[in-house]
Motif scaffolding. Structure first.
Motif, PDB file in Angstrom:
ATOM      1  N   ARG A  24       0.895  -1.294  -0.006  1.00  0.00           N
ATOM      2  CA  ARG A  24       0.077   0.076  -0.014  1.00  0.00           C
ATOM      3  C   ARG A  24       0.922   1.155  -0.024  1.00  0.00           C
ATOM      4  O   ARG A  24       0.456   2.159  -0.782  1.00  0.00           O
ATOM      5  CB  ARG A  24      -0.825  -0.171   1.095  1.00  0.00           C
ATOM      6  N   ASN A  78       2.321   2.057  -3.566  1.00  0.00           N
ATOM      7  CA  ASN A  78       1.255   2.674  -4.199  1.00  0.00           C
ATOM      8  C   ASN A  78       1.132   4.090  -3.992  1.00  0.00           C
ATOM      9  O   ASN A  78       1.294   4.689  -4.986  1.00  0.00           O
ATOM     10  CB  ASN A  78      -0.252   2.120  -3.910  1.00  0.00           C
ATOM     11  N   GLY A  91     -11.707   9.148 -13.813  1.00  0.00           N
ATOM     12  CA  GLY A  91     -10.950   7.798 -13.404  1.00  0.00           C
ATOM     13  C   GLY A  91     -11.315   7.460 -11.926  1.00  0.00           C
ATOM     14  O   GLY A  91     -11.396   6.108 -11.959  1.00  0.00           O
ATOM     15  N   SER A  95     -12.962   3.801 -11.425  1.00  0.00           N
ATOM     16  CA  SER A  95     -12.427   2.681 -10.502  1.00  0.00           C
ATOM     17  C   SER A  95     -13.144   2.274  -9.438  1.00  0.00           C
ATOM     18  O   SER A  95     -12.955   1.342  -8.663  1.00  0.00           O
ATOM     19  CB  SER A  95     -10.967   3.086 -10.324  1.00  0.00           C
ATOM     20  N   MET A 139     -15.206  -5.995  -8.206  1.00  0.00           N
ATOM     21  CA  MET A 139     -14.113  -6.615  -8.090  1.00  0.00           C
ATOM     22  C   MET A 139     -13.751  -7.623  -9.420  1.00  0.00           C
ATOM     23  O   MET A 139     -12.660  -7.989  -9.957  1.00  0.00           O
ATOM     24  CB  MET A 139     -13.924  -7.524  -6.830  1.00  0.00           C
ATOM     25  N   PHE A 145      -7.504   0.914 -18.763  1.00  0.00           N
ATOM     26  CA  PHE A 145      -6.476   1.882 -18.287  1.00  0.00           C
ATOM     27  C   PHE A 145      -5.220   1.599 -19.114  1.00  0.00           C
ATOM     28  O   PHE A 145      -4.841   2.767 -19.600  1.00  0.00           O
ATOM     29  CB  PHE A 145      -6.266   1.901 -16.895  1.00  0.00           C
ATOM     30  N   VAL A 191      -6.613 -12.051  -5.273  1.00  0.00           N
ATOM     31  CA  VAL A 191      -7.358 -11.009  -4.901  1.00  0.00           C
ATOM     32  C   VAL A 191      -8.806 -11.061  -4.506  1.00  0.00           C
ATOM     33  O   VAL A 191      -9.405 -10.460  -3.849  1.00  0.00           O
ATOM     34  CB  VAL A 191      -7.492  -9.877  -6.459  1.00  0.00           C
ATOM     35  N   ALA A 250      -9.043 -12.825  -1.192  1.00  0.00           N
ATOM     36  CA  ALA A 250      -8.609 -11.713  -0.221  1.00  0.00           C
ATOM     37  C   ALA A 250      -9.864 -10.915   0.122  1.00  0.00           C
ATOM     38  O   ALA A 250     -10.087 -10.509   1.170  1.00  0.00           O
ATOM     39  CB  ALA A 250      -7.519 -10.966  -0.628  1.00  0.00           C
ATOM     40  N   PRO A 297      -2.239  -6.582  -8.423  1.00  0.00           N
ATOM     41  CA  PRO A 297      -1.938  -5.251  -8.080  1.00  0.00           C
ATOM     42  C   PRO A 297      -0.537  -4.659  -8.465  1.00  0.00           C
ATOM     43  O   PRO A 297      -0.505  -3.283  -9.003  1.00  0.00           O
ATOM     44  CB  PRO A 297      -1.723  -5.382  -6.493  1.00  0.00           C
ATOM     45  N   GLY A 331      -6.780   6.527 -12.552  1.00  0.00           N
ATOM     46  CA  GLY A 331      -7.513   5.151 -12.331  1.00  0.00           C
ATOM     47  C   GLY A 331      -6.888   4.075 -12.115  1.00  0.00           C
ATOM     48  O   GLY A 331      -7.220   3.217 -11.124  1.00  0.00           O
ATOM     49  N   GLY A 332      -5.686   4.002 -12.559  1.00  0.00           N
ATOM     50  CA  GLY A 332      -4.500   3.022 -12.265  1.00  0.00           C
ATOM     51  C   GLY A 332      -4.245   2.863 -10.814  1.00  0.00           C
ATOM     52  O   GLY A 332      -4.326   1.919 -10.098  1.00  0.00           O
ATOM     53  N   PHE A 333      -3.865   3.970 -10.353  1.00  0.00           N
ATOM     54  CA  PHE A 333      -3.540   4.013  -8.737  1.00  0.00           C
ATOM     55  C   PHE A 333      -4.689   3.863  -8.059  1.00  0.00           C
ATOM     56  O   PHE A 333      -4.498   2.921  -6.890  1.00  0.00           O
ATOM     57  CB  PHE A 333      -2.842   5.512  -8.502  1.00  0.00           C
ATOM     58  N   ALA A 334      -5.843   4.430  -8.386  1.00  0.00           N
ATOM     59  CA  ALA A 334      -7.015   4.156  -7.686  1.00  0.00           C
ATOM     60  C   ALA A 334      -7.483   2.495  -7.399  1.00  0.00           C
ATOM     61  O   ALA A 334      -7.738   2.155  -6.353  1.00  0.00           O
ATOM     62  CB  ALA A 334      -8.137   4.942  -8.293  1.00  0.00           C
ATOM     63  N   VAL A 335      -7.282   1.969  -8.776  1.00  0.00           N
ATOM     64  CA  VAL A 335      -7.829   0.404  -8.781  1.00  0.00           C
ATOM     65  C   VAL A 335      -6.657  -0.479  -8.046  1.00  0.00           C
ATOM     66  O   VAL A 335      -7.108  -1.410  -6.991  1.00  0.00           O
ATOM     67  CB  VAL A 335      -7.774   0.097 -10.139  1.00  0.00           C
ATOM     68  N   THR A 336      -5.550   0.423  -7.964  1.00  0.00           N
ATOM     69  CA  THR A 336      -4.340  -0.662  -7.221  1.00  0.00           C
ATOM     70  C   THR A 336      -4.877  -0.379  -5.633  1.00  0.00           C
ATOM     71  O   THR A 336      -4.640  -1.351  -5.071  1.00  0.00           O
ATOM     72  CB  THR A 336      -2.856  -0.198  -7.636  1.00  0.00           C
ATOM     73  N   GLY A 337      -4.972   0.620  -5.606  1.00  0.00           N
ATOM     74  CA  GLY A 337      -5.353   1.037  -3.879  1.00  0.00           C
ATOM     75  C   GLY A 337      -6.385   0.064  -3.426  1.00  0.00           C
ATOM     76  O   GLY A 337      -6.526  -0.327  -2.497  1.00  0.00           O
ATOM     77  N   ARG A 338      -7.552   0.018  -4.432  1.00  0.00           N
ATOM     78  CA  ARG A 338      -8.668  -0.697  -4.165  1.00  0.00           C
ATOM     79  C   ARG A 338      -8.538  -2.272  -3.830  1.00  0.00           C
ATOM     80  O   ARG A 338      -8.698  -3.013  -2.971  1.00  0.00           O
ATOM     81  CB  ARG A 338      -9.541  -0.663  -5.034  1.00  0.00           C
ATOM     82  N   MET A 339      -7.572  -2.809  -4.717  1.00  0.00           N
ATOM     83  CA  MET A 339      -6.919  -4.260  -4.391  1.00  0.00           C
ATOM     84  C   MET A 339      -6.284  -4.204  -3.411  1.00  0.00           C
ATOM     85  O   MET A 339      -6.552  -5.206  -2.433  1.00  0.00           O
ATOM     86  CB  MET A 339      -5.998  -4.506  -5.943  1.00  0.00           C
ATOM     87  N   LEU A 340      -5.454  -3.291  -2.775  1.00  0.00           N
ATOM     88  CA  LEU A 340      -4.634  -3.494  -1.621  1.00  0.00           C
ATOM     89  C   LEU A 340      -5.382  -3.267  -0.619  1.00  0.00           C
ATOM     90  O   LEU A 340      -4.978  -3.905   0.535  1.00  0.00           O
ATOM     91  CB  LEU A 340      -3.301  -2.646  -2.088  1.00  0.00           C
ATOM     92  N   ASP A 341      -6.341  -2.575  -0.802  1.00  0.00           N
ATOM     93  CA  ASP A 341      -7.321  -2.270   0.399  1.00  0.00           C
ATOM     94  C   ASP A 341      -7.774  -3.717   1.182  1.00  0.00           C
ATOM     95  O   ASP A 341      -7.929  -3.871   2.242  1.00  0.00           O
ATOM     96  CB  ASP A 341      -8.438  -1.478   0.193  1.00  0.00           C
ATOM     97  N   MET A 342      -7.949  -4.496   0.323  1.00  0.00           N
ATOM     98  CA  MET A 342      -8.737  -5.845   0.711  1.00  0.00           C
ATOM     99  C   MET A 342      -7.474  -6.747   1.585  1.00  0.00           C
ATOM    100  O   MET A 342      -7.858  -7.306   2.340  1.00  0.00           O
ATOM    101  CB  MET A 342      -8.732  -6.704  -0.532  1.00  0.00           C
ATOM    102  N   PHE A 343      -6.184  -6.301   1.286  1.00  0.00           N
ATOM    103  CA  PHE A 343      -5.040  -7.164   1.970  1.00  0.00           C
ATOM    104  C   PHE A 343      -5.209  -6.226   3.400  1.00  0.00           C
ATOM    105  O   PHE A 343      -5.217  -7.073   4.404  1.00  0.00           O
ATOM    106  CB  PHE A 343      -3.749  -7.005   1.553  1.00  0.00           C
ATOM    107  N   LYS A 344      -5.216  -5.082   3.372  1.00  0.00           N
ATOM    108  CA  LYS A 344      -5.185  -4.356   4.537  1.00  0.00           C
ATOM    109  C   LYS A 344      -6.492  -4.736   5.527  1.00  0.00           C
ATOM    110  O   LYS A 344      -6.136  -5.086   6.750  1.00  0.00           O
ATOM    111  CB  LYS A 344      -5.354  -2.774   4.325  1.00  0.00           C
TER     112      LYS A 344
END
Lengths: 476, 109
Positions: A45, A48, A93, A97, A102, A112, A368, A371, B39, B87-100
């Motif tokens: 995180r 990112n 964007g 997103s 999911m 993207f 994913v 998770a 991610p 969009g790219g960073f937001a989607v990555t963040g969303r995926m990683l949120d699930m790990f958090k």
């Protein structure tokens, strides 16, 4: 900011330009640190965040400090137009997103990626018309690679979201090679002209040919190769951005683009390795379904299992392994899978998940999804590890997976997936396959696993079937 | 031939940087657990939106008092680049949120 430090080649080097270059260095460091942190679960995180911060920094300093070849700064009016565009694009964007489900993640990443490729293509197209631009080779490369990444990613997006079907034809391989050769010849032809800027028409043809190549290149790919293609296209977008960076001698663009190009290429190769495919055969297209493949036990007997039999079999097992696939994602059944795991554990059954690296439509797709349903990380066991335990497993439940458990990969040399490592579900004492119907997998080939003596089929939508199954197990 | 030599000479520094960054890129992302492949791909995809800098430079030095093809396509490039980045960073963040979410819940179990 405008204090002139030095003048070389008639270009004034000011304090502002020094700060700009320094900010690019910082941005590049943020990109590297970001990617590094992104590759570890605990720090991903933060990774990112740093990568995004690097991008933000480079954008802001470029807006206020960039000078053109004559030393003119970006005008205030232009700044306002640019900021308005970014604000609009950013809002769009964010909305896209946040709203997307999911399960649609792979399509979205592909989409993207397409936008980035299109932006590179446009920059290349416009810069070719700029008479002051002397870096025409990289301009054309950026244009071509960006266009291929754009149209290819859009096709990948369409195919993943089910809007575009497969198109397979034997001759397409040759058409692709022909277009590729044409692109190279035309590029060289334009570049060796004394006044290449006058060949705008040829460049438009080049643009169109590159778009066509992207479409034709992704179109025939229908099998488990899709993740590889997305990763490859992602790496192409990075390279296109780096090429555009050469036009402006812009280090942030060159470095950022190259990191992505290198990272994407490595990921692509890792995935090819996981499927025992060579990158060349993926690029030349035509996997899955095209060759009919010699099918082993076709026409064998399919045995169904009733829900109550399945629930009894599961509840009185010691060790159960679930093998999820794309069907799980389509049915949105990840939460129910987790529920069944908890119910079974409550009855003293040990439950694990066998995760094939390319199950689903993207590497890590299953991780994913599961998770999201709060499945503990340590329950997700990678292919090689789970294969060691399969022999002592009482029941393997295959949920919406097909090609990744297809024994044809081991014992049918003519099969298109021959040689691909699979989860050896067939070696378990019992196998339950949850499937919507007798349709073939994404690769379009028959699965001998379904005809084995120890395999039972449980037809129906994964979500509904799991729901009923959990209910049945609870009554035991 | 001369053009090729001139090209390599005039671009020698970026070429050095490029070659070394390829090694760095490979080094940085090797040994990634497969759970992070998606991610990571998405995050890298967002970084490839760095083309937006090119769009900013392009539009920044374009005359905006007249509506030209260059201006319109340049703005389109910025728009598409922004979609890629945000969009790219937001989607990555969303995926990683699930790990958090998962990690926070674990101590309670």
């Amino acid at each position: 900011m405008d204090k002139i430090l030095q003048t070389f080649n008639g270009f004034d080097f000011t304090v502002g330009s020094a700060i700009l270059e320094f900010s690019y260095l910082l941005a590049a460091i943020f990109f590297v640190v970001g990617l590094k942190l992104l590759s570890h679960p605990e720090t991903a995180r933060r990774g990112n965040f740093w990568a995004a911060a690097g991008m933000m920094l480079a954008m802001i300093t470029t807006l206020f400090l960039h000078q053109d070849g004559d030393g003119n700064r970006i005008g205030l009016m232009n700044v306002m137009v640019i900021v308005a565009t970014i604000a609009f694009g950013g809002a769009l964007g964010l909305v896209i997103s946040k709203r997307i489900k999911m399960t649609a993640m792979p399509e979205l990443v592909s989409f993207f990626n397409a936008t980035g490729g299109a932006a590179s293509a446009l920059v290349g197209l416009l810069e070719f018309g700029n008479p002051k631009n002397e870096s025409l080779l990289v301009t054309l490369l950026g244009l071509i690679i960006g266009s291929i990444a754009f149209s290819g990613s859009m096709i990948a997006y369409g195919k993943l979201s089910g809007k575009i079907g497969n198109l397979k034809a034997g001759f397409m391989k040759y058409v692709n090679i022909l277009i590729l050769a044409g692109l190279v010849v035309m590029t060289v032809y334009v570049l060796i002209q004394p006044f290449p800027h006058e060949y705008a028409i040829l460049v438009y043809i080049l643009f169109a040919a590159a778009l066509a190549y992207g479409i034709l290149f992704v179109m025939p790919i229908g099998g488990a190769d899709m993740p590889v293609v997305i990763s490859l296209l992602n790496s192409l977008t990075g390279i296109a951005a780096a090429m555009a960076g050469f036009i402006y001698h812009n280090l942030a663009m060159i470095l950022g683009g190259i990191f992505v190009g290198a990272a994407g290429s490595i990921l692509t190769l890792l995935m090819c390795k996981a499927m025992n495919r060579s990158l060349l055969s993926v690029v030349l297209g035509g996997f899955g379904g095209g060759s009919s493949g010699v099918v082993g036990e076709e026409g064998g007997v399919i045995k169904e299992i009733t829900l109550s039999d399945a629930s009894v079999l599961l509840a009185y097992s010691q060790k159960v392994v679930m093998v999820p696939g794309y069907g799980l994602a389509v049915a949105q059944a990840q939460h129910l899978t987790h529920e069944m795991e908890k119910v079974l554990e409550g009855k003293g059954v040990s439950v694990k998940y066998g995760i094939h690296p390319v199950a689903g439509r993207m590497p890590g797709h299953m991780n994913v999804l599961l998770a999201e349903a709060d499945v503990p990380y340590e329950k997700l066991v990678e292919m090689d590890e789970i294969n060691k335990e399969i022999g002592s497993t009482d029941v393997v439940i295959v949920i919406g997976a097909n090609d990744v458990v297809n024994p044809a990969a081991h014992d049918t040399p003519g099969s298109p997936i021959y040689g691909m490592p699979i989860i050896n579900a067939a070696q378990a004492k019992n196998v339950i396959v949850m499937k919507r119907g007798m349709g073939k997998g994404y690769a379009g080939i028959e699965n001998p696993l379904f005809f084995k003596d120890n395999t039972r089929m449980l037809f129906g939508n994964a979500k509904e079937t799991l729901q009923k199954l959990v209910g049945e197990i609870n009554t035991l | 031939m001369d053009e090729i030599i001139t090209f390599f000479y005039s671009f020698r520094e970026p070429i050095f940087i490029m070659v070394l960054s390829i090694f760095l890129g490979i080094e940085v992302i090797s040994n990634v657990p497969s759970v992070l492949h998606t991610p990571l791909m998405s995050g890298a995809n967002a970084i490839s939106g760095v083309i937006i800098i090119g769009g900013i430079i392009l539009v920044g030095h374009t005359d905006i008092s007249v509506i030209s093809v260059k201006l319109v396509l340049g703005i389109l490039a910025i728009l598409l680049g922004t979609l890629n980045v945000v969009g790219g960073f937001a989607v990555t963040g969303r995926m990683l949120d699930m790990f958090k979410k998962k990690r926070e819940k674990q101590p309670q179990n």
